[in-house]
Scaffold this motif. Structure first.
Motif, PDB file in Angstrom:
ATOM      1  N   SER A 164       1.103  -1.149   0.113  1.00 51.20           N
ATOM      2  CA  SER A 164      -0.298   0.350  -0.461  1.00 51.20           C
ATOM      3  C   SER A 164       1.064   1.430  -0.370  1.00 51.20           C
ATOM      4  O   SER A 164       0.271   1.927  -0.637  1.00 51.20           O
ATOM      5  N   GLN A 165       2.044   1.121   0.633  1.00 46.34           N
ATOM      6  CA  GLN A 165       2.990   2.019   1.042  1.00 46.34           C
ATOM      7  C   GLN A 165       3.328   3.185  -0.945  1.00 46.34           C
ATOM      8  O   GLN A 165       3.881   3.509  -1.756  1.00 46.34           O
ATOM      9  N   HIS A 167       2.164   1.710  -3.262  1.00 44.92           N
ATOM     10  CA  HIS A 167       0.578   2.701  -3.769  1.00 44.92           C
ATOM     11  C   HIS A 167       0.340   3.330  -4.339  1.00 44.92           C
ATOM     12  O   HIS A 167       0.598   4.334  -5.089  1.00 44.92           O
ATOM     13  N   ASP A 168       0.776   4.030  -2.806  1.00 47.09           N
ATOM     14  CA  ASP A 168       0.457   5.662  -2.485  1.00 47.09           C
ATOM     15  C   ASP A 168       1.494   6.238  -3.237  1.00 47.09           C
ATOM     16  O   ASP A 168       0.648   7.217  -3.344  1.00 47.09           O
ATOM     17  N   SER A 169       2.831   6.245  -3.494  1.00 47.20           N
ATOM     18  CA  SER A 169       3.909   6.894  -4.140  1.00 47.20           C
ATOM     19  C   SER A 169       4.130   6.741  -5.018  1.00 47.20           C
ATOM     20  O   SER A 169       4.287   6.910  -6.218  1.00 47.20           O
TER      21      SER A 169
END
Length: 389
Positions: A164-165, A167-169
Protein backbone atom coordinates in the motif's frame (compact mmCIF):
# COMPACT_ATOMS: atom_id res chain seq x y z
CA UNK A 1 -58.02 -145.30 4.70
CA UNK A 2 -59.10 -143.19 1.71
CA UNK A 3 -61.85 -141.54 3.73
CA UNK A 4 -59.37 -140.57 6.47
CA UNK A 5 -57.00 -138.98 3.92
CA UNK A 6 -59.83 -136.99 2.39
CA UNK A 7 -60.96 -135.87 5.83
CA UNK A 8 -57.42 -134.59 6.69
CA UNK A 9 -57.15 -132.84 3.35
CA UNK A 10 -60.48 -131.13 3.91
CA UNK A 11 -59.59 -129.96 7.41
CA UNK A 12 -56.30 -128.48 6.17
CA UNK A 13 -58.08 -126.74 3.31
CA UNK A 14 -60.67 -125.27 5.70
CA UNK A 15 -57.97 -123.84 8.02
CA UNK A 16 -56.19 -122.21 5.07
CA UNK A 17 -59.47 -120.74 3.85
CA UNK A 18 -60.36 -119.28 7.27
CA UNK A 19 -56.91 -117.63 7.55
CA UNK A 20 -57.32 -116.22 4.06
CA UNK A 21 -60.77 -114.81 4.90
CA UNK A 22 -59.64 -112.94 8.00
CA UNK A 23 -56.70 -111.29 6.15
CA UNK A 24 -58.98 -109.77 3.49
CA UNK A 25 -61.67 -107.10 4.13
CA UNK A 26 -63.08 -106.97 0.64
CA UNK A 27 -63.61 -110.26 -1.23
CA UNK A 28 -64.53 -110.31 -4.90
CA UNK A 29 -67.78 -112.10 -5.58
CA UNK A 30 -66.42 -114.07 -8.52
CA UNK A 31 -63.70 -115.70 -6.36
CA UNK A 32 -66.31 -116.72 -3.77
CA UNK A 33 -68.31 -118.51 -6.48
CA UNK A 34 -65.23 -120.52 -7.55
CA UNK A 35 -64.57 -121.55 -3.94
CA UNK A 36 -68.22 -122.50 -3.53
CA UNK A 37 -68.10 -124.74 -6.63
CA UNK A 38 -64.95 -126.49 -5.33
CA UNK A 39 -66.54 -127.15 -1.96
CA UNK A 40 -69.75 -128.42 -3.55
CA UNK A 41 -67.79 -130.96 -5.66
CA UNK A 42 -65.86 -132.15 -2.62
CA UNK A 43 -69.10 -132.42 -0.66
CA UNK A 44 -70.63 -134.62 -3.40
CA UNK A 45 -67.63 -137.00 -3.17
CA UNK A 46 -67.76 -137.49 0.58
CA UNK A 47 -71.42 -136.80 1.40
CA UNK A 48 -72.12 -140.51 1.51
CA UNK A 49 -69.31 -141.15 3.99
CA UNK A 50 -69.80 -138.50 6.68
CA UNK A 51 -72.75 -136.41 7.73
CA UNK A 52 -70.45 -134.29 9.85
CA UNK A 53 -68.36 -133.32 6.86
CA UNK A 54 -71.52 -132.44 4.91
CA UNK A 55 -72.61 -130.01 7.63
CA UNK A 56 -69.21 -128.33 7.68
CA UNK A 57 -69.17 -127.96 3.90
CA UNK A 58 -72.61 -126.39 3.82
CA UNK A 59 -71.57 -123.92 6.53
CA UNK A 60 -68.49 -123.00 4.47
CA UNK A 61 -70.65 -122.45 1.36
CA UNK A 62 -72.99 -120.15 3.28
CA UNK A 63 -70.00 -118.28 4.69
CA UNK A 64 -68.50 -117.78 1.22
CA UNK A 65 -71.80 -116.56 -0.17
CA UNK A 66 -72.18 -113.99 2.62
CA UNK A 67 -68.64 -112.72 1.97
CA UNK A 68 -69.58 -111.74 -1.54
CA UNK A 69 -72.28 -109.45 -0.24
CA UNK A 70 -69.82 -107.37 1.88
CA UNK A 71 -68.50 -104.27 0.13
CA UNK A 72 -66.51 -101.34 1.55
CA UNK A 73 -67.52 -97.89 0.26
CA UNK A 74 -64.97 -95.13 0.92
CA UNK A 75 -66.53 -91.66 1.20
CA UNK A 76 -64.82 -88.40 2.24
CA UNK A 77 -66.17 -87.06 5.49
CA UNK A 78 -67.29 -83.39 5.62
CA UNK A 79 -64.83 -80.97 7.19
CA UNK A 80 -65.90 -79.47 10.49
CA UNK A 81 -65.59 -75.67 10.65
CA UNK A 82 -66.89 -72.75 12.65
CA UNK A 83 -68.98 -70.17 10.86
CA UNK A 84 -70.60 -66.80 11.40
CA UNK A 85 -73.57 -65.28 9.63
CA UNK A 86 -72.61 -61.94 8.07
CA UNK A 87 -74.88 -59.25 9.51
CA UNK A 88 -75.22 -55.52 8.79
CA UNK A 89 -75.47 -52.95 11.55
CA UNK A 90 -76.34 -49.31 11.14
CA UNK A 91 -74.46 -46.40 12.72
CA UNK A 92 -76.66 -45.33 15.62
CA UNK A 93 -74.38 -42.80 17.30
CA UNK A 94 -71.01 -41.26 16.78
CA UNK A 95 -68.55 -43.22 14.64
CA UNK A 96 -65.41 -44.43 16.41
CA UNK A 97 -62.04 -45.08 14.77
CA UNK A 98 -58.70 -46.37 16.02
CA UNK A 99 -55.92 -43.80 15.65
CA UNK A 100 -52.20 -43.38 16.29
CA UNK A 101 -50.59 -40.36 17.94
CA UNK A 102 -47.93 -38.64 15.81
CA UNK A 103 -45.50 -35.82 16.56
CA UNK A 104 -46.25 -32.36 15.19
CA UNK A 105 -42.85 -32.27 13.47
CA UNK A 106 -39.76 -34.47 13.37
CA UNK A 107 -36.34 -32.99 12.60
CA UNK A 108 -33.43 -35.25 11.69
CA UNK A 109 -30.17 -33.55 12.75
CA UNK A 110 -26.88 -34.50 11.06
CA UNK A 111 -23.30 -33.26 10.58
CA UNK A 112 -22.51 -31.48 7.31
CA UNK A 113 -19.17 -33.27 6.89
CA UNK A 114 -17.75 -36.74 7.40
CA UNK A 115 -15.79 -37.70 10.48
CA UNK A 116 -15.65 -39.81 13.61
CA UNK A 117 -18.14 -38.97 16.34
CA UNK A 118 -16.28 -38.00 19.50
CA UNK A 119 -19.28 -37.92 21.84
CA UNK A 120 -23.08 -37.62 21.91
CA UNK A 121 -24.31 -35.43 24.75
CA UNK A 122 -28.04 -36.27 24.78
CA UNK A 123 -30.22 -39.32 25.38
CA UNK A 124 -33.56 -40.43 24.00
CA UNK A 125 -36.48 -38.71 25.72
CA UNK A 126 -34.36 -35.74 26.81
CA UNK A 127 -35.76 -32.24 26.30
CA UNK A 128 -33.44 -29.93 24.36
CA UNK A 129 -33.52 -26.24 23.47
CA UNK A 130 -32.62 -24.55 20.23
CA UNK A 131 -28.84 -24.01 19.98
CA UNK A 132 -28.01 -26.67 22.59
CA UNK A 133 -24.93 -28.79 21.87
CA UNK A 134 -25.97 -32.31 20.90
CA UNK A 135 -22.79 -34.05 19.68
CA UNK A 136 -19.17 -33.44 18.68
CA UNK A 137 -17.04 -34.82 15.87
CA UNK A 138 -13.24 -35.19 15.86
CA UNK A 139 -11.95 -31.72 14.85
CA UNK A 140 -8.21 -32.39 14.49
CA UNK A 141 -8.18 -31.96 10.72
CA UNK A 142 -10.47 -28.95 10.89
CA UNK A 143 -8.17 -27.20 13.38
CA UNK A 144 -5.15 -27.85 11.15
CA UNK A 145 -6.94 -26.36 8.16
CA UNK A 146 -7.92 -23.35 10.23
CA UNK A 147 -4.33 -22.79 11.35
CA UNK A 148 -3.16 -22.84 7.72
CA UNK A 149 -5.89 -20.38 6.71
CA UNK A 150 -4.98 -18.02 9.53
CA UNK A 151 -1.33 -18.08 8.45
CA UNK A 152 -2.32 -17.30 4.86
CA UNK A 153 -4.50 -14.45 6.07
CA UNK A 154 -1.66 -12.98 8.10
CA UNK A 155 0.69 -13.18 5.12
CA UNK A 156 -1.84 -11.51 2.83
CA UNK A 157 -2.44 -8.68 5.28
CA UNK A 158 1.31 -8.07 5.65
CA UNK A 159 1.74 -7.92 1.88
CA UNK A 160 -1.17 -5.52 1.61
CA UNK A 161 0.33 -3.18 4.20
CA UNK A 162 3.73 -3.10 2.49
CA UNK A 163 2.44 -2.70 -1.03
CA UNK A 164 0.00 0.00 0.00
CA UNK A 165 2.95 2.39 0.65
CA UNK A 166 4.32 1.71 -2.80
CA UNK A 167 0.89 2.26 -4.28
CA UNK A 168 0.48 5.57 -2.48
CA UNK A 169 3.88 6.77 -3.76
CA UNK A 170 3.00 5.81 -7.30
CA UNK A 171 5.67 3.11 -7.54
CA UNK A 172 3.09 0.30 -8.00
CA UNK A 173 0.96 -0.14 -11.05
CA UNK A 174 -2.81 -0.49 -10.74
CA UNK A 175 -2.68 -4.07 -12.04
CA UNK A 176 -0.23 -5.08 -9.32
CA UNK A 177 -2.32 -3.36 -6.66
CA UNK A 178 -5.49 -5.19 -7.77
CA UNK A 179 -3.62 -8.49 -7.63
CA UNK A 180 -2.55 -7.83 -4.01
CA UNK A 181 -6.11 -7.00 -3.00
CA UNK A 182 -7.40 -10.19 -4.67
CA UNK A 183 -4.96 -12.33 -2.70
CA UNK A 184 -6.17 -10.73 0.53
CA UNK A 185 -9.78 -11.49 -0.39
CA UNK A 186 -8.92 -15.13 -1.21
CA UNK A 187 -7.11 -15.54 2.10
CA UNK A 188 -10.11 -14.08 3.96
CA UNK A 189 -12.47 -16.50 2.18
CA UNK A 190 -10.30 -19.53 2.97
CA UNK A 191 -10.18 -18.46 6.61
CA UNK A 192 -13.99 -18.24 6.75
CA UNK A 193 -14.36 -21.71 5.23
CA UNK A 194 -11.87 -23.23 7.66
CA UNK A 195 -13.65 -21.60 10.58
CA UNK A 196 -17.00 -22.95 9.34
CA UNK A 197 -15.58 -26.47 9.04
CA UNK A 198 -14.39 -26.27 12.64
CA UNK A 199 -17.75 -24.99 13.83
CA UNK A 200 -19.53 -27.80 12.00
CA UNK A 201 -17.69 -30.34 14.14
CA UNK A 202 -20.19 -29.37 16.82
CA UNK A 203 -23.79 -30.44 16.24
CA UNK A 204 -26.35 -28.07 17.76
CA UNK A 205 -30.13 -28.33 17.99
CA UNK A 206 -31.84 -26.32 15.23
CA UNK A 207 -35.18 -26.46 17.07
CA UNK A 208 -36.48 -27.12 20.57
CA UNK A 209 -38.12 -30.44 21.34
CA UNK A 210 -37.55 -33.95 22.67
CA UNK A 211 -34.93 -36.41 21.46
CA UNK A 212 -36.94 -39.14 19.80
CA UNK A 213 -34.16 -41.40 18.57
CA UNK A 214 -30.38 -41.48 18.86
CA UNK A 215 -28.90 -43.19 15.79
CA UNK A 216 -25.14 -42.75 16.30
CA UNK A 217 -22.86 -43.14 19.31
CA UNK A 218 -19.26 -42.21 20.06
CA UNK A 219 -16.72 -43.93 17.82
CA UNK A 220 -18.98 -44.35 14.80
CA UNK A 221 -18.33 -42.53 11.53
CA UNK A 222 -20.81 -39.80 10.67
CA UNK A 223 -21.61 -39.01 7.06
CA UNK A 224 -23.33 -35.99 5.56
CA UNK A 225 -27.16 -36.25 5.75
CA UNK A 226 -26.88 -39.27 8.11
CA UNK A 227 -29.03 -38.41 11.13
CA UNK A 228 -27.32 -38.47 14.50
CA UNK A 229 -30.48 -37.72 16.49
CA UNK A 230 -34.11 -36.92 15.72
CA UNK A 231 -35.83 -34.05 17.53
CA UNK A 232 -39.59 -34.28 17.96
CA UNK A 233 -41.89 -31.34 18.47
CA UNK A 234 -44.75 -32.57 20.69
CA UNK A 235 -45.97 -29.22 21.99
CA UNK A 236 -48.99 -30.30 19.97
CA UNK A 237 -49.58 -33.66 18.32
CA UNK A 238 -51.62 -35.19 15.52
CA UNK A 239 -53.84 -38.25 15.74
CA UNK A 240 -53.97 -40.21 12.47
CA UNK A 241 -57.00 -42.36 11.62
CA UNK A 242 -57.96 -44.26 8.46
CA UNK A 243 -61.42 -43.30 7.18
CA UNK A 244 -63.28 -45.35 4.52
CA UNK A 245 -63.86 -43.53 1.25
CA UNK A 246 -67.64 -43.61 1.67
CA UNK A 247 -67.37 -41.60 4.91
CA UNK A 248 -64.60 -39.18 3.96
CA UNK A 249 -66.89 -36.57 2.40
CA UNK A 250 -68.84 -36.19 5.66
CA UNK A 251 -65.70 -35.08 7.54
CA UNK A 252 -64.61 -31.46 7.19
CA UNK A 253 -61.76 -29.43 8.59
CA UNK A 254 -63.93 -28.39 11.56
CA UNK A 255 -65.82 -31.63 12.32
CA UNK A 256 -66.09 -32.00 16.13
CA UNK A 257 -64.13 -34.95 17.50
CA UNK A 258 -63.34 -36.51 20.85
CA UNK A 259 -60.11 -38.42 21.46
CA UNK A 260 -59.44 -40.90 24.23
CA UNK A 261 -55.90 -42.15 24.91
CA UNK A 262 -56.00 -45.15 27.19
CA UNK A 263 -52.24 -45.17 27.88
CA UNK A 264 -52.46 -41.91 29.84
CA UNK A 265 -56.18 -42.15 30.73
CA UNK A 266 -56.83 -38.83 29.06
CA UNK A 267 -59.66 -37.45 26.92
CA UNK A 268 -59.21 -34.36 24.76
CA UNK A 269 -61.15 -32.45 22.15
CA UNK A 270 -59.76 -32.57 18.63
CA UNK A 271 -58.96 -29.42 16.69
CA UNK A 272 -58.21 -28.71 13.05
CA UNK A 273 -58.49 -31.71 10.71
CA UNK A 274 -56.22 -32.49 7.76
CA UNK A 275 -57.65 -34.82 5.10
CA UNK A 276 -55.35 -36.91 2.92
CA UNK A 277 -55.95 -37.10 -0.82
CA UNK A 278 -54.22 -40.42 -1.61
CA UNK A 279 -56.09 -43.63 -0.77
CA UNK A 280 -54.57 -46.83 0.51
CA UNK A 281 -54.60 -49.21 -2.47
CA UNK A 282 -55.54 -52.22 -0.34
CA UNK A 283 -58.11 -50.90 2.15
CA UNK A 284 -59.48 -47.92 0.13
CA UNK A 285 -59.18 -45.65 3.17
CA UNK A 286 -57.81 -42.13 3.51
CA UNK A 287 -55.57 -40.79 6.27
CA UNK A 288 -57.17 -38.08 8.39
CA UNK A 289 -55.04 -36.21 10.94
CA UNK A 290 -56.54 -34.32 13.87
CA UNK A 291 -54.53 -31.61 15.64
CA UNK A 292 -54.54 -32.00 19.42
CA UNK A 293 -53.00 -29.62 22.02
CA UNK A 294 -50.38 -31.28 24.25
CA UNK A 295 -49.08 -28.66 26.64
CA UNK A 296 -48.30 -31.19 29.39
CA UNK A 297 -46.35 -33.41 26.92
CA UNK A 298 -48.21 -36.53 28.08
CA UNK A 299 -49.29 -37.62 24.62
CA UNK A 300 -46.35 -39.36 22.96
CA UNK A 301 -45.86 -40.58 19.39
CA UNK A 302 -47.05 -44.15 18.85
CA UNK A 303 -49.79 -44.17 21.49
CA UNK A 304 -53.10 -45.72 20.42
CA UNK A 305 -56.15 -43.45 20.53
CA UNK A 306 -59.88 -43.93 20.10
CA UNK A 307 -61.36 -41.16 17.93
CA UNK A 308 -65.08 -40.35 17.80
CA UNK A 309 -66.55 -37.96 15.25
CA UNK A 310 -69.88 -36.27 15.88
CA UNK A 311 -72.81 -38.39 14.66
CA UNK A 312 -74.47 -35.47 12.89
CA UNK A 313 -71.52 -35.08 10.53
CA UNK A 314 -71.37 -38.70 9.36
CA UNK A 315 -73.63 -40.46 6.92
CA UNK A 316 -75.72 -43.31 8.32
CA UNK A 317 -74.31 -46.36 6.56
CA UNK A 318 -74.79 -50.10 6.84
CA UNK A 319 -71.63 -52.00 7.69
CA UNK A 320 -70.65 -55.60 8.30
CA UNK A 321 -67.64 -56.96 10.15
CA UNK A 322 -65.87 -60.30 10.42
CA UNK A 323 -62.98 -61.62 12.51
CA UNK A 324 -59.69 -60.47 11.01
CA UNK A 325 -58.52 -64.08 10.68
CA UNK A 326 -61.49 -64.95 8.44
CA UNK A 327 -60.11 -62.76 5.63
CA UNK A 328 -57.46 -64.52 3.55
CA UNK A 329 -55.07 -63.28 0.85
CA UNK A 330 -54.48 -64.86 -2.58
CA UNK A 331 -51.10 -65.00 -4.29
CA UNK A 332 -52.03 -61.97 -6.40
CA UNK A 333 -52.73 -59.90 -3.28
CA UNK A 334 -56.54 -59.91 -3.50
CA UNK A 335 -58.58 -60.73 -0.39
CA UNK A 336 -61.26 -63.41 -0.01
CA UNK A 337 -63.36 -65.30 2.52
CA UNK A 338 -64.79 -68.83 2.55
CA UNK A 339 -68.59 -68.79 2.28
CA UNK A 340 -70.89 -71.77 2.79
CA UNK A 341 -73.48 -72.44 0.07
CA UNK A 342 -76.94 -73.96 0.57
CA UNK A 343 -75.56 -77.44 -0.20
CA UNK A 344 -72.96 -77.08 2.60
CA UNK A 345 -70.02 -76.63 0.21
CA UNK A 346 -67.31 -74.00 0.75
CA UNK A 347 -66.47 -71.43 -1.93
CA UNK A 348 -64.06 -68.49 -2.16
CA UNK A 349 -65.60 -65.01 -2.42
CA UNK A 350 -63.56 -61.86 -3.08
CA UNK A 351 -63.99 -59.05 -0.54
CA UNK A 352 -62.83 -55.48 0.02
CA UNK A 353 -62.15 -54.42 3.58
CA UNK A 354 -62.28 -51.18 5.54
CA UNK A 355 -60.94 -50.21 8.92
CA UNK A 356 -59.95 -52.64 11.66
CA UNK A 357 -61.49 -52.32 15.11
CA UNK A 358 -60.04 -54.66 17.71
CA UNK A 359 -59.98 -58.19 16.27
CA UNK A 360 -62.64 -57.49 13.63
CA UNK A 361 -62.44 -55.88 10.21
CA UNK A 362 -65.08 -54.09 8.19
CA UNK A 363 -66.31 -55.76 4.99
CA UNK A 364 -66.89 -52.98 2.46
CA UNK A 365 -67.92 -55.22 -0.45
CA UNK A 366 -68.33 -58.93 -1.05
CA UNK A 367 -70.90 -61.41 0.30
CA UNK A 368 -74.35 -60.04 1.13
CA UNK A 369 -75.70 -59.89 4.65
CA UNK A 370 -77.06 -63.25 5.77
CA UNK A 371 -74.33 -65.31 4.09
CA UNK A 372 -72.59 -67.86 6.30
CA UNK A 373 -68.80 -67.27 6.47
CA UNK A 374 -66.16 -69.70 7.74
CA UNK A 375 -64.24 -68.19 10.67
CA UNK A 376 -62.26 -71.23 11.89
CA UNK A 377 -61.02 -74.37 10.14
CA UNK A 378 -60.52 -72.71 6.74
CA UNK A 379 -56.98 -74.12 6.54
CA UNK A 380 -58.44 -77.52 5.55
CA UNK A 381 -60.73 -76.22 2.81
CA UNK A 382 -60.53 -76.28 -0.96
CA UNK A 383 -63.06 -75.13 -3.54
CA UNK A 384 -66.25 -77.19 -3.20
CA UNK A 385 -65.31 -78.94 0.07
CA UNK A 386 -68.28 -80.28 2.03
CA UNK A 387 -68.44 -78.78 5.52
CA UNK A 388 -70.39 -79.20 8.74
CA UNK A 389 -70.73 -76.54 11.40
Amino acid sequence: MLNLSLFKFFLGFMCAFILYYFRKTVVVLEKNIIFAIVFENMAFMIMEKSKILTGLLMAAIVLCSSCGERKTVLTKQPTRVRTEVLASTGDAGSQTYVGIVEEREATAVSFTGMGVVRRVLVDEGQTVSRGQLLAEMDDTQARNLLAGAEAGMAQANDALERYSQLHDSGSLTEAQWVEIQSKVAQARSQLAVAQKNLDDCQLKAPVSGIIGRKQLVAGETARPTQAVVTILDISSVKVKVAVPEVELAAITGSTPSTIWVDAVRKQVKGGLIEKGVVADALTHTYDVRIHVPNADRKLLPGMVASVSFAASSLAQTERSTLPVTAVQRRADGSLFVWSVAADSTAHRETVAVGQTVGNRIEIVSGPDAGRRIVTEGYQKLSEGTKVIY
